[in-house]
Design an enzyme around this catalytic site. Structure first.
Site, PDB file in Angstrom:
ATOM      1  N   HIS A 131       1.053  -1.329  -0.293  1.00  0.00           N
ATOM      2  CA  HIS A 131      -0.068   0.080  -0.030  1.00  0.00           C
ATOM      3  C   HIS A 131       1.176   1.356  -0.113  1.00  0.00           C
ATOM      4  O   HIS A 131       0.418   2.384   0.716  1.00  0.00           O
ATOM      5  CB  HIS A 131      -1.114   0.251   1.169  1.00  0.00           C
ATOM      6  CG  HIS A 131      -1.679  -1.026   1.445  1.00  0.00           C
ATOM      7  ND1 HIS A 131      -2.143  -1.550   0.314  1.00  0.00           N
ATOM      8  CD2 HIS A 131      -2.556  -1.073   2.250  1.00  0.00           C
ATOM      9  CE1 HIS A 131      -3.432  -2.958   0.651  1.00  0.00           C
ATOM     10  NE2 HIS A 131      -3.493  -2.605   1.758  1.00  0.00           N
ATOM     11  N   HIS A 205     -10.039   1.563   0.660  1.00  0.00           N
ATOM     12  CA  HIS A 205      -9.853   0.748   1.638  1.00  0.00           C
ATOM     13  C   HIS A 205     -11.027   0.685   2.821  1.00  0.00           C
ATOM     14  O   HIS A 205     -10.736   0.655   4.329  1.00  0.00           O
ATOM     15  CB  HIS A 205      -8.616   0.475   2.818  1.00  0.00           C
ATOM     16  CG  HIS A 205      -7.313  -0.563   3.136  1.00  0.00           C
ATOM     17  ND1 HIS A 205      -8.348  -1.480   3.882  1.00  0.00           N
ATOM     18  CD2 HIS A 205      -6.781  -1.423   2.012  1.00  0.00           C
ATOM     19  CE1 HIS A 205      -7.157  -2.267   3.658  1.00  0.00           C
ATOM     20  NE2 HIS A 205      -6.414  -2.825   3.506  1.00  0.00           N
ATOM     21  N   GLU A 345     -11.569  -4.215  -2.190  1.00  0.00           N
ATOM     22  CA  GLU A 345     -11.189  -3.117  -2.611  1.00  0.00           C
ATOM     23  C   GLU A 345     -10.637  -3.447  -4.455  1.00  0.00           C
ATOM     24  O   GLU A 345      -9.680  -3.983  -4.751  1.00  0.00           O
ATOM     25  CB  GLU A 345      -9.456  -3.085  -2.785  1.00  0.00           C
ATOM     26  CG  GLU A 345      -9.221  -3.053  -1.024  1.00  0.00           C
ATOM     27  CD  GLU A 345      -8.093  -3.931  -0.325  1.00  0.00           C
ATOM     28  OE1 GLU A 345      -6.452  -3.628   0.035  1.00  0.00           O
ATOM     29  OE2 GLU A 345      -8.003  -4.865   0.024  1.00  0.00           O
TER      30      GLU A 345
HETATM   31  C1  GLA Z   1      -4.757  -5.508   1.725  1.00  0.00           C
HETATM   32  C2  GLA Z   1      -3.364  -6.522   1.568  1.00  0.00           C
HETATM   33  C3  GLA Z   1      -4.070  -6.926   3.464  1.00  0.00           C
HETATM   34  C4  GLA Z   1      -3.849  -6.471   4.304  1.00  0.00           C
HETATM   35  C5  GLA Z   1      -4.736  -4.983   4.376  1.00  0.00           C
HETATM   36  C6  GLA Z   1      -4.328  -4.502   5.216  1.00  0.00           C
HETATM   37  O1  GLA Z   1      -6.601  -5.635   2.118  1.00  0.00           O
HETATM   38  O2  GLA Z   1      -4.057  -7.460   0.850  1.00  0.00           O
HETATM   39  O3  GLA Z   1      -3.368  -8.304   3.930  1.00  0.00           O
HETATM   40  O4  GLA Z   1      -2.158  -5.953   4.624  1.00  0.00           O
HETATM   41  O5  GLA Z   1      -4.529  -4.618   3.456  1.00  0.00           O
HETATM   42  O6  GLA Z   1      -4.287  -5.219   6.263  1.00  0.00           O
END
Ligand code: GLA
Length: 381
Positions: A131, A205, A345
């Site tokens: 991210h 998110h 997402e």
């Molecule tokens: C995304 C990732 C997860 C985790 C979340 C945040 O969805 O795929 O593995 O890192 O973000 O915790």
């Protein structure tokens, strides 16, 4: 509202409903959301619509902080996880409600090559970049560019990411536009331009909990549908292997509405074991780009709330809140535990820059990146 009543009654009596003033006009208001510990002030924008939906977006991470929608009985409830102060968001690593970028999800070892140049990004997840790296868009303070009410209510937030930030090439100008309409839709438009060739993958998110009631917080009975016939399997640190495989006869077949908890404990499946549940990218059916298409639908049978997610992106990450371990106390004094949220997402595929068979995530000067996410809220009676 009360001042509109005489107008409404007059309109009903004369049959002149269509000529009524904008009784349902959506509104946008600005408010303070406190400050970070270094004194940086964080602002909030509240959008509200005639459909009884209210959303608060804050400038820390251009993120959704609260989202109220009515249930089957018309009772309003907050259906997203998060915090009530900016400092809690700043200290937390779960990306609650955030705009994630520059690159949503993981890039293996934080490395990629573009036009013959190799880049090393900041790594923050088992030696990989997640991210956007150590300080992604979720931890940046965005600017409010404009605010508008009327037939719909909207806010444009922007951020300029300097060349080299977290290892990414190019000065990137990004905007996140949130638009709440009276028809029960919240739309997010992510846009970006660059002055050097780069990679980009922005997503939202939000952790949805449609029950919005501490007594029934688990999402395991929610019915989930994902319009994907394929997904991209991952290795033990959640980096895609590069293959694209059918969901048929796997725990990842959500082509028909399926309770989330049905296969989440399938210990025979290595993917479920690696992810501690669901945490993978689904390859959406239909053509990316153009008009947003239905990616996923979630229904909470108890409250009747239904969420549909539409997007122009090629994939959607479904994450079942596996890292929520009961140590976080969120808004409304609720402890967040594993499986308490559905995170969907819409995105380019994780690690796309390292897999030539995945849709390209390259952005070049002169082009505009655009990812559209639409959340449509309704109830099933
Ligand atoms: C995304 C990732 C997860 C985790 C979340 C945040 O969805 O795929 O593995 O890192 O973000 O915790």
């Amino acid at each position: 509202m009360s001042s509109l009543r005489p107008v409404l009654i007059a309109a009903l009596c004369t049959g002149a409903i269509a000529a009524m003033p904008a009784a349902g006009a959506a509104q946008a208001h600005r408010a303070s959301f406190g400050a970070l510990s270094d004194g940086t002030r964080i602002e909030a924008v509240d959008l509200s619509s005639h459909a009884g939906i209210r959303v608060r977006i804050i400038t820390l991470g251009a993120r959704i902080q609260s989202l109220y929608t009515p249930d089957r009985a018309g009772k309003s409830g907050d259906i997203v996880l998060g915090f009530s102060s900016p400092q809690q968001y700043f200290a937390d690593g779960n990306y609650f409600g955030a705009t994630v970028g520059r690159f949503a999800n993981r890039i293996g070892k934080g490395r990629f090559t573009l036009d013959g140049h190799s880049y090393q990004l900041s790594v923050n997840d088992h030696g990989n970049s997640l991210h956007g790296g150590a300080r992604g868009f979720d931890k940046r303070v965005w600017k409010i560019d404009s605010l508008r009410g009327g037939a719909s209510a909207s806010v444009v937030m922007s951020y300029v990411s300097p060349d080299g930030e977290e290892g990414y090439p190019g000065t990137l100008h990004v905007t996140a536009t949130y638009t709440l309409s009276d028809n029960g839709e919240l739309r997010i438009d992510y846009r970006a331009t660059t002055d050097k060739p780069t990679i980009i993958n922005m997503s939202g998110h939000s952790y949805f909990n449609l029950a919005s009631s501490p007594a029934h917080f688990s999402t395991m009975r929610d019915l989930l549908q994902i319009n994907a016939s394929h997904y991209t399997p991952v290795d033990s640190v959640l980096i895609p292997t590069g293959s694209i495989v059918p969901v048929a006869n796997t725990p990842f077949d959500f082509r028909k509405p399926t309770p989330i908890g049905l296969h989440i404990r399938d210990g025979n499946d290595a993917q479920i074991r690696y992810c501690h549940g669901y945490d993978m990218n689904f390859v959406l059916d239909g053509r990316p780009g153009g008009t947003p298409r239905l990616a996923a639908r979630v229904e909470d049978p108890r409250s009747g709330r239904v969420l549909e997610v539409y997007t122009t992106a090629p994939g959607v990450q479904f994450y079942s809140g596996n890292f929520l371990d009961g140590t976080i106390v969120g808004k409304h004094g609720i402890v967040y535990r594993q499986g308490d949220a559905v995170v969907l997402e819409p995105q380019d595929f994780p690690d796309a820059p390292n897999h030539p068979n995945f849709p390209s995530a390259t952005l070049r000067p002169g082009a505009t990146y655009h990812n559209v996410i639409v959340y449509r809220f309704s109830v099933r009676r």
